[in-house]
Write an enzyme that holds these catalytic residues in place. Structure first.
Site, PDB file in Angstrom:
ATOM      1  N   ASN A 150      40.830  32.927  32.147  1.00  0.00           N
ATOM      2  CA  ASN A 150      39.488  32.062  32.323  1.00  0.00           C
ATOM      3  C   ASN A 150      38.846  32.012  30.597  1.00  0.00           C
ATOM      4  O   ASN A 150      38.154  30.875  30.466  1.00  0.00           O
ATOM      5  CB  ASN A 150      38.511  32.820  33.080  1.00  0.00           C
ATOM      6  CG  ASN A 150      38.159  33.908  32.801  1.00  0.00           C
ATOM      7  OD1 ASN A 150      38.433  34.929  32.223  1.00  0.00           O
ATOM      8  ND2 ASN A 150      36.725  34.451  33.327  1.00  0.00           N
ATOM      9  N   GLY A 226      40.179  41.789  34.572  1.00  0.00           N
ATOM     10  CA  GLY A 226      40.635  40.868  35.655  1.00  0.00           C
ATOM     11  C   GLY A 226      39.858  41.390  36.977  1.00  0.00           C
ATOM     12  O   GLY A 226      38.634  41.657  37.123  1.00  0.00           O
ATOM     13  N   SER A 227      40.638  41.127  38.266  1.00  0.00           N
ATOM     14  CA  SER A 227      39.861  41.186  39.467  1.00  0.00           C
ATOM     15  C   SER A 227      39.747  42.772  39.769  1.00  0.00           C
ATOM     16  O   SER A 227      40.550  43.659  39.128  1.00  0.00           O
ATOM     17  CB  SER A 227      40.675  40.614  40.470  1.00  0.00           C
ATOM     18  OG  SER A 227      42.069  41.039  40.637  1.00  0.00           O
ATOM     19  N   VAL A 230      43.177  44.407  41.285  1.00  0.00           N
ATOM     20  CA  VAL A 230      44.194  44.814  40.489  1.00  0.00           C
ATOM     21  C   VAL A 230      43.537  45.812  39.339  1.00  0.00           C
ATOM     22  O   VAL A 230      44.309  46.904  39.144  1.00  0.00           O
ATOM     23  CB  VAL A 230      44.650  43.371  39.586  1.00  0.00           C
ATOM     24  CG1 VAL A 230      45.863  43.722  38.454  1.00  0.00           C
ATOM     25  CG2 VAL A 230      45.081  42.309  40.438  1.00  0.00           C
ATOM     26  N   GLY A 231      42.250  45.825  39.008  1.00  0.00           N
ATOM     27  CA  GLY A 231      41.680  46.719  38.342  1.00  0.00           C
ATOM     28  C   GLY A 231      41.929  48.135  38.824  1.00  0.00           C
ATOM     29  O   GLY A 231      42.175  49.146  38.285  1.00  0.00           O
ATOM     30  N   GLU A 248      37.289  45.706  32.988  1.00  0.00           N
ATOM     31  CA  GLU A 248      36.151  44.930  32.902  1.00  0.00           C
ATOM     32  C   GLU A 248      36.687  43.907  34.181  1.00  0.00           C
ATOM     33  O   GLU A 248      37.436  43.154  33.852  1.00  0.00           O
ATOM     34  CB  GLU A 248      36.169  44.076  31.796  1.00  0.00           C
ATOM     35  CG  GLU A 248      35.851  44.686  30.491  1.00  0.00           C
ATOM     36  CD  GLU A 248      34.284  45.180  30.225  1.00  0.00           C
ATOM     37  OE1 GLU A 248      33.410  44.623  30.903  1.00  0.00           O
ATOM     38  OE2 GLU A 248      33.982  46.114  29.552  1.00  0.00           O
ATOM     39  N   CYS A 282      33.346  35.433  34.573  1.00  0.00           N
ATOM     40  CA  CYS A 282      33.088  36.772  35.273  1.00  0.00           C
ATOM     41  C   CYS A 282      31.518  36.682  35.308  1.00  0.00           C
ATOM     42  O   CYS A 282      30.826  37.306  36.050  1.00  0.00           O
ATOM     43  CB  CYS A 282      33.516  37.895  34.343  1.00  0.00           C
ATOM     44  SG  CYS A 282      33.062  37.632  32.380  1.00  0.00           S
ATOM     45  N   GLU A 462      33.190  46.019  26.004  1.00  0.00           N
ATOM     46  CA  GLU A 462      33.620  45.449  24.951  1.00  0.00           C
ATOM     47  C   GLU A 462      32.569  45.252  24.028  1.00  0.00           C
ATOM     48  O   GLU A 462      31.354  45.175  24.374  1.00  0.00           O
ATOM     49  CB  GLU A 462      34.321  43.984  25.752  1.00  0.00           C
ATOM     50  CG  GLU A 462      35.009  44.081  26.817  1.00  0.00           C
ATOM     51  CD  GLU A 462      36.496  43.953  26.633  1.00  0.00           C
ATOM     52  OE1 GLU A 462      37.030  44.470  25.747  1.00  0.00           O
ATOM     53  OE2 GLU A 462      37.234  43.493  27.572  1.00  0.00           O
TER      54      GLU A 462
HETATM   55  P1  TAP Z   1      43.830  39.151  38.039  1.00  0.00           P
HETATM   56  O1  TAP Z   1      44.694  38.461  39.152  1.00  0.00           O
HETATM   57  O2  TAP Z   1      43.299  40.468  38.496  1.00  0.00           O
HETATM   58  O3  TAP Z   1      44.760  39.062  36.872  1.00  0.00           O
HETATM   59  C1  TAP Z   1      44.323  39.621  35.793  1.00  0.00           C
HETATM   60  C2  TAP Z   1      45.651  40.010  34.841  1.00  0.00           C
HETATM   61  O4  TAP Z   1      46.208  40.971  35.314  1.00  0.00           O
HETATM   62  C3  TAP Z   1      46.483  38.998  34.577  1.00  0.00           C
HETATM   63  O5  TAP Z   1      47.149  39.080  33.339  1.00  0.00           O
HETATM   64  C4  TAP Z   1      47.625  39.394  35.736  1.00  0.00           C
HETATM   65  O6  TAP Z   1      48.931  38.764  35.520  1.00  0.00           O
HETATM   66  C5  TAP Z   1      47.810  40.690  35.682  1.00  0.00           C
HETATM   67  N1  TAP Z   1      48.006  41.484  36.768  1.00  0.00           N
HETATM   68  C6  TAP Z   1      48.046  41.241  37.911  1.00  0.00           C
HETATM   69  N2  TAP Z   1      48.447  42.322  38.967  1.00  0.00           N
HETATM   70  C7  TAP Z   1      48.988  43.301  37.940  1.00  0.00           C
HETATM   71  C8  TAP Z   1      49.759  44.298  37.949  1.00  0.00           C
HETATM   72  N3  TAP Z   1      49.783  45.086  39.219  1.00  0.00           N
HETATM   73  N4  TAP Z   1      49.881  45.240  37.006  1.00  0.00           N
HETATM   74  C9  TAP Z   1      49.519  44.818  35.841  1.00  0.00           C
HETATM   75  N5  TAP Z   1      48.722  43.652  35.467  1.00  0.00           N
HETATM   76  C10 TAP Z   1      48.738  42.896  36.637  1.00  0.00           C
HETATM   77  O7  TAP Z   1      42.591  38.299  37.513  1.00  0.00           O
HETATM   78  P2  TAP Z   1      42.408  36.772  37.167  1.00  0.00           P
HETATM   79  O8  TAP Z   1      42.206  35.911  38.409  1.00  0.00           O
HETATM   80  O9  TAP Z   1      43.500  36.276  36.066  1.00  0.00           O
HETATM   81  O10 TAP Z   1      40.859  36.704  36.456  1.00  0.00           O
HETATM   82  C11 TAP Z   1      39.825  36.728  37.300  1.00  0.00           C
HETATM   83  C12 TAP Z   1      39.084  37.829  37.360  1.00  0.00           C
HETATM   84  O11 TAP Z   1      38.716  38.282  36.108  1.00  0.00           O
HETATM   85  C13 TAP Z   1      37.655  37.719  37.889  1.00  0.00           C
HETATM   86  O12 TAP Z   1      37.577  38.761  38.940  1.00  0.00           O
HETATM   87  C14 TAP Z   1      36.713  37.662  36.931  1.00  0.00           C
HETATM   88  O13 TAP Z   1      35.496  38.292  37.303  1.00  0.00           O
HETATM   89  C15 TAP Z   1      37.361  38.620  35.970  1.00  0.00           C
HETATM   90  N6  TAP Z   1      37.018  38.696  34.797  1.00  0.00           N
HETATM   91  C16 TAP Z   1      36.097  39.477  34.217  1.00  0.00           C
HETATM   92  C17 TAP Z   1      35.512  39.663  33.072  1.00  0.00           C
HETATM   93  C18 TAP Z   1      34.672  40.696  32.343  1.00  0.00           C
HETATM   94  S1  TAP Z   1      34.656  40.828  30.943  1.00  0.00           S
HETATM   95  N7  TAP Z   1      34.117  41.531  33.319  1.00  0.00           N
HETATM   96  C19 TAP Z   1      35.982  38.672  32.117  1.00  0.00           C
HETATM   97  C20 TAP Z   1      36.691  37.372  32.575  1.00  0.00           C
HETATM   98  C21 TAP Z   1      37.394  37.748  33.860  1.00  0.00           C
HETATM   99  P3  TAP Z   1      49.273  37.415  36.104  1.00  0.00           P
HETATM  100  O14 TAP Z   1      48.219  36.440  35.854  1.00  0.00           O
HETATM  101  O15 TAP Z   1      50.347  37.012  35.483  1.00  0.00           O
HETATM  102  O16 TAP Z   1      49.361  37.728  37.757  1.00  0.00           O
END
Ligand code: TAP
Length: 492
Positions: A150, A226-227, A230-231, A248, A282, A462
């Site tokens: 994002n 990320g989510s 996964v976190g 985060e 986020c 961060e």
């Molecule tokens: P996720 O599905 O959690 O993916 C984030 C990253 O983790 C991606 O690069 C993903 O790769 C990778 N990933 C997935 N499964 C993994 C595993 N088993 N082992 C290691 N890495 C893995 O999140 P998203 O849908 O991309 O992003 C949206 C989320 O991010 C929301 O919850 C949002 O609130 C959060 N976010 C938080 C912040 C802060 S600073 N708090 C900022 C921005 C976004 P792939 O994409 O290749 O699956």
């Protein structure tokens, strides 16, 4: 065009030869490239390269490392428009927002580059004569960076720059949805002359490349955005190796509107926070909490303004809302909307996948507002990550705070009031890492800490000084120049 991983300073294919494509969410026929589908063997090569480069990089004086970051900042400035356009094509956010995303990395490059001349430690007196003590910051080691789609340049820049200035080497796995912009960003570091192996870029999917990276024995630290699901999983993986893990995660950010708020200003801020980046931030405002006396007039203004928002391809200057990132996310948003209706919330506007004209080429969702939302509903509690705003009525200040804090998350928060007492109380009462007064929930400045409480993270931040702390460890130094054995704690 076919792109490659960047490992040890060389551009290489995945060892298996497998690839995946990056598709524009605004126009699914627009392909941004083919990228290596990395797996364990590629991860091994990238971590080995980071390991090999660590000694020399960590011994370069940090002001010199800072000069490299300044060079990256200059190059980013020159390529800002080009990068923003690629980001809009690949991720979907409107061009102006994409420019802001790149600008955040430019700001970070300069801010963190300057930190190369500080990396502050401290000197203290000793409890013994002829002895001095001080504490300095040392790099953590080989750092795995895993980022979402994002903020495809801004969020990685919050990690990459501080990690590098502190003397770490990195392996970065960007999200599968935004590999092209990650490639373009990495090329800037190559052009700036970063030594081989200090920065390694690995394309691929979370399940394969991401998982192998966090499990790798030579990784010393994992920084993940990320989510929550996964976190949590990554935290568990990191714990097995006693890694330093920085998380985060998600948000369910509230805006509170009090009876004395300026409603026009509040409405503009709410729309920007809820529907900017198509709600995929986020810090997006997903819960509006309004005191009863101003509820109806505020909703009337919001609905009127939301109806005028223009959806479309973010490359067009008049478009205000771009697409949702992909089909899976589009379905998930629509499922939440159907759930909200079943739960008894009132749909005021939107609630549909948008398919008119050119919108049918991509994944678009109408800006959606629900009223009558209560804390038992899942749409009040769960992160939808799309253009969906829920509205709840509050009886007064105390009730508004109770509603705002009734969530597992605690990233951003905001309150609209002209009363300085109410504003000051809210700063203390809102359970969030960020609180805005008379502004929406989104937007950050790079010299201040960014992150959240509760399930939004595990205590780190961060940006700001916090970022340097995140990517370094203390070393304590004692120098005894007494010439004889002096024992501490009064031992003879
Ligand atoms: P996720 O599905 O959690 O993916 C984030 C990253 O983790 C991606 O690069 C993903 O790769 C990778 N990933 C997935 N499964 C993994 C595993 N088993 N082992 C290691 N890495 C893995 O999140 P998203 O849908 O991309 O992003 C949206 C989320 O991010 C929301 O919850 C949002 O609130 C959060 N976010 C938080 C912040 C802060 S600073 N708090 C900022 C921005 C976004 P792939 O994409 O290749 O699956």
């Amino acid at each position: 065009m076919k792109y490659k991983n960047w490992i040890g300073g060389n551009w290489v294919d995945a060892k298996s030869g497998r690839t995946f494509q990056s598709i524009s969410p605004a126009d699914n026929s627009d392909i941004l490239g083919e990228f290596p589908f990395s797996e364990k063997q590629d991860v091994n090569a990238a971590v080995e390269a980071a390991d090999k480069a660590f000694h020399d990089w960590s011994h370069i004086p940090s002001p010199r490392r800072g000069e490299l970051l300044f060079a990256v900042g200059e190059l980013l400035k020159g390529r800002k428009e080009e990068l923003a356009k690629i980001m809009t094509r690949e991720m979907g956010k409107v061009l102006n927002e994409a420019r802001g995303d790149v600008q955040e990395a430019i700001d970070m490059a300069y801010y963190v580059g300057g930190e190369g001349r500080r990396l502050l430690g401290y000197v203290t007196p000793s409890e013994l004569p002829n002895k001095t003590c001080y504490a300095i910051r040392r790099p953590v080691g080989r750092v795995a960076l895993i980022t979402p789609w994002n903020f495809p340049i801004a969020v990685p820049s919050w990690k990459i720059f501080p990690a590098l200035i502190a003397g770490n080497t990195i392996v970065w796995k960007p999200a599968q949805d935004t590999p092209r912009i990650a490639y373009e960003f990495s090329r800037v570091f190559e052009e700036a002359g970063i030594p081989k192996g200090v920065f390694n870029l690995l394309f691929g999917f979370g399940r394969e490349a991401g998982q192998a990276l966090v499990e790798h024995a030579k990784i010393d630290m994992i920084s993940f955005t990320g989510s929550v699901d996964v976190g949590r999983h990554i935290y568990e993986m990191g714990a097995k190796k006693i890694n330093h893990v920085h998380l985060e995660l998600g948000g369910k950010n509230p805006i509170l509107v009090m009876e004395d708020a300026g409603l026009e200003l509040a409405a503009d801020a709410i729309l920007w926070s809820a529907f900017g980046t198509t709600g995929q931030r986020c810090t997006a405002c997903s819960r509006l909490i309004v005191v009863e006396s101003v509820h109806d007039p505020l909703i009337a203004i919001l609905v009127k303004k939301a109806k005028k928002l223009k959806l479309g391809n973010g490359l067009n200057a008049d478009v205000e809302i771009g697409p949702v990132i992909n089909k899976t996310q589009l379905k998930s948003i629509h499922d939440y909307v159907e759930l909200g209706i079943k739960e008894g919330a009132k749909l005021e506007i939107g609630g549909k996948i948008a398919t008119e004209g050119d919108l049918a080429k991509g994944t678009f969702y109408m800006p959606t507002i629900f009223t009558g939302v209560t804390p038992e509903m899942r749409i009040f509690q769960e992160e939808i990550f799309g253009p969906v705003l829920t509205v709840s009525k509050a009886k007064g200040y105390e009730h508004a705070i109770e509603l705002a804090n009734d969530t597992q998350f605690g990233l951003s928060s905001a309150i609209f009031t002209r009363n300085v007492y109410t504003a000051q109380r809210a700063i203390d009462d809102l359970e969030a890492g960020i609180t805005y007064i008379n502004y929406g929930t989104t937007g950050a400045e790079v010299h201040l800490p960014f992150g959240g409480v509760k399930n939004t993270g595990n205590g780190g931040r961060e940006a700001g000084q916090a970022a340097i702390e995140q990517y370094s460890e203390w070393k304590t130094v004692y120098i005894d120049y007494s010439g004889h054995l002096q024992k501490a704690q009064g031992i003879d």
